[in-house]
Design a protein around this motif. Structure first.
Motif, PDB file in Angstrom:
ATOM      1  N   ARG A 192       2.967   1.412  13.023  1.00 47.18           N
ATOM      2  CA  ARG A 192       3.426   2.018  12.088  1.00 47.18           C
ATOM      3  C   ARG A 192       4.769   2.076  12.141  1.00 47.18           C
ATOM      4  O   ARG A 192       5.300   2.543  13.142  1.00 47.18           O
ATOM      5  N   THR A 193       5.705   2.005  10.997  1.00 48.02           N
ATOM      6  CA  THR A 193       7.011   2.307  11.325  1.00 48.02           C
ATOM      7  C   THR A 193       7.179   3.829  11.262  1.00 48.02           C
ATOM      8  O   THR A 193       6.349   4.589  10.755  1.00 48.02           O
ATOM      9  N   VAL A 194       8.180   4.253  11.832  1.00 40.94           N
ATOM     10  CA  VAL A 194       8.548   5.665  11.873  1.00 40.94           C
ATOM     11  C   VAL A 194       8.824   6.325  10.632  1.00 40.94           C
ATOM     12  O   VAL A 194       8.496   7.351  10.391  1.00 40.94           O
ATOM     13  N   GLY A 195       9.285   5.219   9.739  1.00 45.89           N
ATOM     14  CA  GLY A 195       9.530   6.013   8.243  1.00 45.89           C
ATOM     15  C   GLY A 195       8.152   6.240   7.831  1.00 45.89           C
ATOM     16  O   GLY A 195       7.947   7.378   7.138  1.00 45.89           O
ATOM     17  N   GLU A 196       7.329   5.531   7.804  1.00 38.94           N
ATOM     18  CA  GLU A 196       6.021   5.675   7.343  1.00 38.94           C
ATOM     19  C   GLU A 196       5.124   6.964   7.877  1.00 38.94           C
ATOM     20  O   GLU A 196       4.558   7.704   7.436  1.00 38.94           O
ATOM     21  N   GLN A 197       5.417   7.070   9.318  1.00 38.02           N
ATOM     22  CA  GLN A 197       4.876   8.321   9.794  1.00 38.02           C
ATOM     23  C   GLN A 197       5.488   9.427   9.416  1.00 38.02           C
ATOM     24  O   GLN A 197       4.751  10.332   9.506  1.00 38.02           O
TER      25      GLN A 197
END
Length: 553
Positions: A109-114
């Motif tokens: 998962r992208t860091v933005g999603e996390q």
């Protein structure tokens, strides 16, 4: 804002399986308070109970743990919270920056999603909509000195320091009152470490956050925390303001911690790492350096070494025209920050990475072999100690099997069990019988690293290529391993190339220091010359970033 209070806290683990030791007390009767808006550091070595205590704040302990006493956020006992209430407290009132960003972030998962996940679970008026939540992610990344575009990156596309910044952004996402930081700068290079510590200090000051910070390095805690508590064997041994703990500690164990990380330029710590073992004095550093320069004593050398990768359709030159020589009995420290090419150079020198055409790598005057019995013999003589013990060890193999694996590859004909036991003893895992049947997840991070070192020592090498060999070790273990390297050099004429971002390590054990920057060796010479009279701007930048304890006169 609430206080965080530990009131007579004891935490016991139930053990089972092959390493069953009954009930093990990890924390014993700890009473400690972090007042609202203040900063508190907890220092101690692996197994001291500091991380166990930190995880109890949000009930993140495993089911095998039993907690006696109380952990309170304000007037609320964490143990009395229902799951729903606990979920509301996590992230919103108290959050944690975990020790290993590499293992804490979801790789798919992208860091933005996390970061968004926390905002979606704890919706507030200021981020009710998708648009405002995405804007909040950008604000958080900006607050930790990352561009908003990094929200679309996956963890593997970020450096270690960038991943740690993402972890800090996640911890701050829901504006918590309390942040627990568990070894937030472990294994980061000195420049990134200073950036992270400065950032944490700035955010704590600007936002009035209460910070509980865990580390084995007193100089790191002193740069951020007002007070420091020292733990050993699950108990508090000393609590005082940071200056007193670092400069005038009263407990012998605190004194040992304060002395574990040397001050560059201190003659007493030169070739003399702080250790619990009795040491034999090393020969004069300059005399040893002169002795080792004879061409006949060259063990490993690189000439015009260049390594180029193809990445996303473009060519990346990780190592650029490097010349490097390691002599018999010489310890060379290769220093530089993450991404400088140190690890790529090390892997190439042991035959795990192919250099570009025209590069020369020789071992004892012979070109580096690439296959067959000659390569196996070379790897018996030159062993590599990898940086990440969690990745280096097979989680399904016992410690005995992990250490014996190299002996079996090399077709060792002696007493295997005796050799494994000796290797574990050399790596400070004693008594060895206590560890042989353990598997990696039953050991602390420092213990796992020592198992990796034991595996390298088992085959009796003449040279070690060690990639950050003590980055994850606590204070006394760090000194013991460095003292062990010096001891092996003295007894066996061992040579070593130690890749590190720890300049104190270079001062402790290295005859020669080579400074690497953007794939090139920019400065090279005797350790005293490079560390005390640096000629290159980058070397001076590295030295200025080292966390130091300001000692009273």
């Amino acid at each position: 804002m609430p206080d965080l209070t530990f009131d007579d806290v004891s935490i016991t683990y139930r053990t089972s399986g092959r390493n069953d030791r009954g009930e093990v007390a990890a924390v014993r009767g700890v009473t400690l308070t972090l007042p609202s808006g203040r900063t508190l550091g907890i220092a101690g070595e692996s197994g001291s109970g500091k991380s166990t205590l930190a995880m109890s704040v949000l009930r993140l302990l495993p089911r095998s743990a039993r907690l006696d006493g109380s952990v309170r956020i304000g007037d609320t006992d964490v143990a009395d919270l229902t799951f729903g209430e606990l979920r509301a407290v996590r992230w919103a009132e108290a959050s944690i920056i975990f020790q290993g960003a590499m293992h804490s972030l979801n790789p798919v998962r992208t860091v933005g999603e996390q970061i968004l996940e926390a905002l979606e679970l704890h919706v507030r008026d200021t981020w009710k909509t998708d648009k405002t939540r995405k804007a909040r992610v950008g604000e958080l990344l900006h607050s930790v000195d990352l561009p908003a575009s990094k929200a679309d990156a996956y963890p593997h596309e970020l450096s270690g320091g960038q991943k740690q910044r993402v972890m800090i952004a996640m911890a701050l996402a829901c504006e918590p009152d309390i942040v627990v930081a568990d070894e937030p700068t472990t294994a980061l290079d000195v420049i990134v470490q200073k950036q992270i510590l400065d950032m944490i200090g700035r955010l704590v000051t600007e936002r009035g956050i209460s910070l509980l910070m865990i580390s084995h390095d007193l100089s790191v805690l002193a740069s951020v925390c007002e007070r420091i508590a020292v733990m050993r064997g699950g108990e508090l041994v000393e609590v005082a303001d940071a200056v007193t703990i670092c400069t005038a500690p009263t407990h012998p164990y605190t004194q040992q911690l304060a002395a574990a990380f040397p001050e560059i330029g201190d003659p007493e710590s030169r070739m003399n790492p702080a250790t619990t073992r009795e040491q034999i004095a090393e020969p004069d550093g300059n005399a040893l350096h002169e002795y080792s320069q004879a061409d006949a004593d060259v063990v490993l050398e690189a000439r015009s070494l260049t390594v180029t990768y193809r990445s996303r359709g473009a060519w990346l030159r990780a190592v650029r025209d490097v010349d490097l020589t390691v002599h018999r009995g010489e310890i060379v420290a290769l220093v530089g920050q993450s991404g400088s090419g140190k690890s790529t150079l090390a892997r190439t020198l042991v035959g795990l990475q192919q250099p570009d055409n025209g590069s020369i790598v020789r071992f004892r005057g012979t070109d580096l072999p690439h296959r067959g019995a000659a390569l196996r013999d070379f790897r018996r003589e030159v062993q590599m100690v990898l940086q990440d013990p969690s990745a280096a060890l097979n989680p399904k193999l016992s410690v005995y099997e992990s250490v014996a694996e190299g002996l079996r590859v090399q077709r060792f004909r002696g007493d295997e069990r005796e050799r494994v036991a000796q290797a574990l003893t050399d790596a400070e895992l004693t008594p060895p019988e206590h560890y042989m049947n353990a598997i990696p997840q039953e050991l602390s991070g420092g213990q796992r690293q020592r198992v990796v070192i034991a595996g390298a020592l088992a085959v009796g090498p003449q040279m070690l290529v060690a990639d950050e060999p003590v980055a994850s070790l606590d204070a006394s273990a760090r000194g013991d391993i460095l003292a062990l390297i010096l001891s092996l050099r003295r007894r066996l004429g061992l040579s070593a190339l130690v890749i590190t971002h720890d300049l104190g390590l270079a001062w402790n054990i290295a005859d020669t220091v080579a400074v690497m920057y953007e794939g090139e060796i920019v400065e090279h010479g005797p350790a005293e010359q490079v560390l005390l009279d640096p000629q290159h701007d980058y070397t001076r930048t590295l030295l200025s970033a080292v966390a130091v304890i300001e000692r009273r006169s």
